[in-house]
Design a protein around this motif. Structure first.
Motif, PDB file in Angstrom:
ATOM      1  N   GLU A 116      -0.266   1.966 -13.053  1.00 24.84           N
ATOM      2  CA  GLU A 116      -1.474   1.711 -12.272  1.00 24.84           C
ATOM      3  C   GLU A 116      -1.820   2.906 -11.408  1.00 24.84           C
ATOM      4  O   GLU A 116      -0.943   3.652 -10.981  1.00 24.84           O
TER       5      GLU A 116
ATOM      6  N   SER B 208       0.803  -1.221   0.000  1.00 23.43           N
ATOM      7  CA  SER B 208       0.000   0.000   0.000  1.00 23.43           C
ATOM      8  C   SER B 208       0.836   1.273   0.000  1.00 23.43           C
ATOM      9  O   SER B 208       0.498   2.230  -0.681  1.00 23.43           O
TER      10      SER B 208
ATOM     11  N   THR C 290      -5.582  -3.258  -0.525  1.00 26.68           N
ATOM     12  CA  THR C 290      -5.143  -2.268  -1.515  1.00 26.68           C
ATOM     13  C   THR C 290      -5.722  -2.654  -2.874  1.00 26.68           C
ATOM     14  O   THR C 290      -5.647  -3.816  -3.265  1.00 26.68           O
ATOM     15  N   ASN C 291      -6.307  -1.669  -3.565  1.00 21.62           N
ATOM     16  CA  ASN C 291      -6.903  -1.885  -4.892  1.00 21.62           C
ATOM     17  C   ASN C 291      -6.127  -1.103  -5.939  1.00 21.62           C
ATOM     18  O   ASN C 291      -5.871   0.086  -5.745  1.00 21.62           O
ATOM     19  N   TYR C 292      -5.789  -1.783  -7.031  1.00 21.78           N
ATOM     20  CA  TYR C 292      -5.058  -1.188  -8.142  1.00 21.78           C
ATOM     21  C   TYR C 292      -5.873  -1.313  -9.420  1.00 21.78           C
ATOM     22  O   TYR C 292      -6.606  -2.282  -9.606  1.00 21.78           O
ATOM     23  N   LYS C 293      -5.691  -0.354 -10.340  1.00 21.44           N
ATOM     24  CA  LYS C 293      -6.296  -0.439 -11.665  1.00 21.44           C
ATOM     25  C   LYS C 293      -5.220  -0.094 -12.684  1.00 21.44           C
ATOM     26  O   LYS C 293      -4.588   0.965 -12.596  1.00 21.44           O
TER      27      LYS C 293
ATOM     28  N   ILE D 115      -3.526   3.580  -7.753  1.00 22.93           N
ATOM     29  CA  ILE D 115      -3.977   2.921  -6.521  1.00 22.93           C
ATOM     30  C   ILE D 115      -5.327   3.546  -6.194  1.00 22.93           C
ATOM     31  O   ILE D 115      -5.410   4.718  -5.826  1.00 22.93           O
ATOM     32  N   GLU D 116      -6.369   2.764  -6.411  1.00 21.26           N
ATOM     33  CA  GLU D 116      -7.729   3.285  -6.270  1.00 21.26           C
ATOM     34  C   GLU D 116      -8.158   3.416  -4.810  1.00 21.26           C
ATOM     35  O   GLU D 116      -8.893   4.343  -4.473  1.00 21.26           O
TER      36      GLU D 116
ATOM     37  N   CYS E  50      -7.905  -5.001 -13.089  1.00 20.93           N
ATOM     38  CA  CYS E  50      -7.822  -4.488 -11.718  1.00 20.93           C
ATOM     39  C   CYS E  50      -7.340  -5.605 -10.812  1.00 20.93           C
ATOM     40  O   CYS E  50      -7.587  -6.787 -11.058  1.00 20.93           O
TER      41      CYS E  50
END
Length: 156
Positions: free
Chosen positions: A72, A26, A84-87, A74-75, A101
């Motif tokens: 990416e 993160s 942790t969310n990535y797109k 980091i959403e 994602c």
């Protein structure tokens, strides 16, 4: 994710504490290159601040011996639940997928006996001939083992 989306998941066990493992993904992804140099060659901050949602990073990594990049955003970062969310917004993955994602969630095991690391890929293929990204999951398994070994070597 659209109704035509696909999903791949994997969970592995690590010995490092969940908070420390989560912090690498993160807030400090740039240190992964020193922890797992055979898989990750670098991670650069392009916009924003490390550890803040909305920051844009660019990974340089190897897949099947071929250099790859993934830009990416980091959403979301949930420091309470270690998620942790990535797109992906640019790079090699978008040559095969309309969207890609990933989510990493780290869960402490009972009795402070390590953690479970759960990855989820959600993606939409450009066409039906595109393979599922199982090779990318293997990279994450290798990187997780390297991060785990590094974090454990830093403990007193």
């Amino acid at each position: 994710m659209s109704q035509n989306g696909n999903k791949l998941e994997i969970e592995i066990e690590v010995k490092a504490p969940a908070a420390k493992f989560h912090q690498v993904f993160s807030c400090k992804p740039h240190i992964m290159a020193s922890m797992s140099p055979q898989s990750i060659q670098g991670c650069d901050l392009l916009e924003g601040e490390w550890g803040k949602p909305g920051c844009i990073i660019c990974w340089r990594y190897s897949h099947d011996g071929s250099p790859q990049i993934a830009k990416e955003i980091i959403e979301a970062i949930d420091n309470e639940n270690y998620i942790t969310n990535y797109k992906v917004i640019e790079g090699n993955l978008l040559e095969l997928y309309k969207s890609f994602c990933s989510t990493v969630k780290v869960t402490p095991k009972e009795n402070d006996d390590g953690s479970l690391v759960h990855w989820i890929f959600e993606y939409e293929k450009l066409n039906e001939d595109v393979p599922d990204p199982t090779g990318k999951l293997q990279i994450l398994i290798d990187v997780a083992k390297d991060i785990d070994a590094h974090l454990l070597s830093q403990q007193p």
